[in-house]
Design a protein around this motif. Structure first.
Motif, PDB file in Angstrom:
ATOM      1  N   UNK A   5      -2.330  -8.201 -21.007  1.00  0.00           N
ATOM      2  CA  UNK A   5      -2.456  -7.775 -19.668  1.00  0.00           C
ATOM      3  C   UNK A   5      -3.742  -8.581 -19.332  1.00  0.00           C
ATOM      4  N   UNK A   6      -3.837  -9.426 -18.156  1.00  0.00           N
ATOM      5  CA  UNK A   6      -5.091  -9.874 -17.616  1.00  0.00           C
ATOM      6  C   UNK A   6      -5.170  -9.127 -16.249  1.00  0.00           C
ATOM      7  N   UNK A   7      -6.425  -8.474 -16.029  1.00  0.00           N
ATOM      8  CA  UNK A   7      -6.686  -7.741 -14.767  1.00  0.00           C
ATOM      9  C   UNK A   7      -7.809  -8.380 -14.146  1.00  0.00           C
ATOM     10  N   UNK A  56       0.791  -1.259   0.039  1.00  0.00           N
ATOM     11  CA  UNK A  56       0.115   0.000   0.041  1.00  0.00           C
ATOM     12  C   UNK A  56       0.865   1.386   0.233  1.00  0.00           C
ATOM     13  N   UNK A  57       1.897   1.175   0.668  1.00  0.00           N
ATOM     14  CA  UNK A  57       2.849   2.479   0.583  1.00  0.00           C
ATOM     15  C   UNK A  57       3.095   2.995  -0.757  1.00  0.00           C
ATOM     16  N   UNK A  58       3.161   1.976  -1.920  1.00  0.00           N
ATOM     17  CA  UNK A  58       3.512   2.325  -3.197  1.00  0.00           C
ATOM     18  C   UNK A  58       2.429   2.501  -4.083  1.00  0.00           C
ATOM     19  N   UNK A  59       1.069   2.564  -3.417  1.00  0.00           N
ATOM     20  CA  UNK A  59       0.216   2.956  -4.275  1.00  0.00           C
ATOM     21  C   UNK A  59      -0.128   4.247  -4.530  1.00  0.00           C
ATOM     22  N   UNK A  60      -0.748   4.481  -6.007  1.00  0.00           N
ATOM     23  CA  UNK A  60      -0.800   5.905  -6.451  1.00  0.00           C
ATOM     24  C   UNK A  60       0.396   6.611  -6.669  1.00  0.00           C
ATOM     25  N   UNK A  61       1.412   6.045  -6.742  1.00  0.00           N
ATOM     26  CA  UNK A  61       2.483   7.043  -6.724  1.00  0.00           C
ATOM     27  C   UNK A  61       2.962   6.584  -8.521  1.00  0.00           C
ATOM     28  N   UNK A  62       4.195   6.938  -8.474  1.00  0.00           N
ATOM     29  CA  UNK A  62       4.964   6.600  -9.944  1.00  0.00           C
ATOM     30  C   UNK A  62       5.537   5.254 -10.233  1.00  0.00           C
ATOM     31  N   UNK A  63       5.716   4.792  -9.201  1.00  0.00           N
ATOM     32  CA  UNK A  63       6.523   3.243  -9.272  1.00  0.00           C
ATOM     33  C   UNK A  63       5.966   2.288 -10.322  1.00  0.00           C
ATOM     34  N   UNK A  64       4.455   2.309 -10.321  1.00  0.00           N
ATOM     35  CA  UNK A  64       3.941   1.414 -11.217  1.00  0.00           C
ATOM     36  C   UNK A  64       4.024   1.791 -12.838  1.00  0.00           C
ATOM     37  N   UNK A  98      -6.295  -1.161 -11.058  1.00  0.00           N
ATOM     38  CA  UNK A  98      -5.561  -1.729 -12.131  1.00  0.00           C
ATOM     39  C   UNK A  98      -6.107  -1.754 -13.541  1.00  0.00           C
ATOM     40  N   UNK A  99      -7.498  -1.236 -13.670  1.00  0.00           N
ATOM     41  CA  UNK A  99      -7.932  -1.157 -15.048  1.00  0.00           C
ATOM     42  C   UNK A  99      -7.741   0.210 -15.305  1.00  0.00           C
ATOM     43  N   UNK A 100      -7.893   1.109 -14.323  1.00  0.00           N
ATOM     44  CA  UNK A 100      -7.470   2.691 -14.516  1.00  0.00           C
ATOM     45  C   UNK A 100      -5.891   2.818 -14.929  1.00  0.00           C
ATOM     46  N   UNK A 101      -5.271   1.914 -14.093  1.00  0.00           N
ATOM     47  CA  UNK A 101      -3.668   2.232 -14.789  1.00  0.00           C
ATOM     48  C   UNK A 101      -3.414   1.632 -15.977  1.00  0.00           C
ATOM     49  N   UNK A 102      -4.077   0.669 -16.399  1.00  0.00           N
ATOM     50  CA  UNK A 102      -4.051   0.155 -17.902  1.00  0.00           C
ATOM     51  C   UNK A 102      -4.453   1.150 -18.833  1.00  0.00           C
ATOM     52  N   UNK A 103      -5.584   2.055 -18.355  1.00  0.00           N
ATOM     53  CA  UNK A 103      -6.005   2.939 -19.448  1.00  0.00           C
ATOM     54  C   UNK A 103      -5.008   3.946 -19.368  1.00  0.00           C
TER      55      UNK A 103
END
Length: 175
Positions: A128-130, A100-108, A137-142
């Motif tokens: 990618x399977x989501x 969780x510490x890494x959610x929403x940042x630039x790492x992914x 994750x779906x938002x990140x894919x978009x």
């Protein structure tokens, strides 16, 4: 396949290192948080025995990585290349999770771009399977520019089949 799906990949912020058996405890410390799996199809991976099965599948894939945040020198999560299709010249990226510490940042986005830049030297299509309910994750894919292709049923290693969605990025559309 005349390329490695498990190289060491690195930027100034993150390092992807091939996953090894000795990484189990460090990675489980991240994975043991139930909220990490809340939107994933297999929500009980925070349990040690269920995670062990997931981890074993990652080792068997021979394309899995442990993600190290170089700023904090912490284990951030895991991801992998899998299911290379020589006829289609395609591969999947997935099984990704972060603490969780890494959610929403630039790492992914950094990790995905690094993986895509590397693998598009060898393949024409990345899939990618989501999890169908994994809205983060779906938002990140978009945001990454992946094209939604529809719903599919996926059976993860040693787990029951679950509803997923599939996204694609073609080499010619990658920036």
């Amino acid at each position: 396949m005349d390329f490695s799906i498990q190289p060491i990949l690195e930027t100034h912020k993150v390092r992807l290192v091939p996953l090894q058996e000795s990484d189990l405890e460090r990675l489980y410390q991240v994975a043991s948080d139930p909220l990490v799996w809340e939107q994933h199809p297999n929500k009980n991976r925070f349990q040690r025995d269920i995670f062990r099965n997931f981890f074993d599948g990652a080792l068997i894939s021979e394309g899995a990585f442990i993600i190290i945040d170089k700023v904090s020198n912490e284990v951030a999560g895991s991801t992998r290349f899998y299911s290379y299709d020589e006829d289609e010249n395609s591969i999947f990226i997935g099984y990704t999770f972060y603490g969780r510490k890494f959610w929403g940042g630039q790492l992914n986005p950094i990790v995905k771009k690094m993986m895509l830049n590397y693998i598009f030297q060898y393949v024409d299509l990345v899939k990618f399977h989501v999890g169908a309910e994994n809205w983060r994750s779906r938002k990140a894919m978009e945001k990454l520019g992946a094209e939604f292709k529809g719903e599919v049923m996926v059976a993860y290693h040693g787990e029951p089949t679950k509803q997923n969605v599939e996204y694609w990025i073609k080499k010619e559309n990658w920036k």
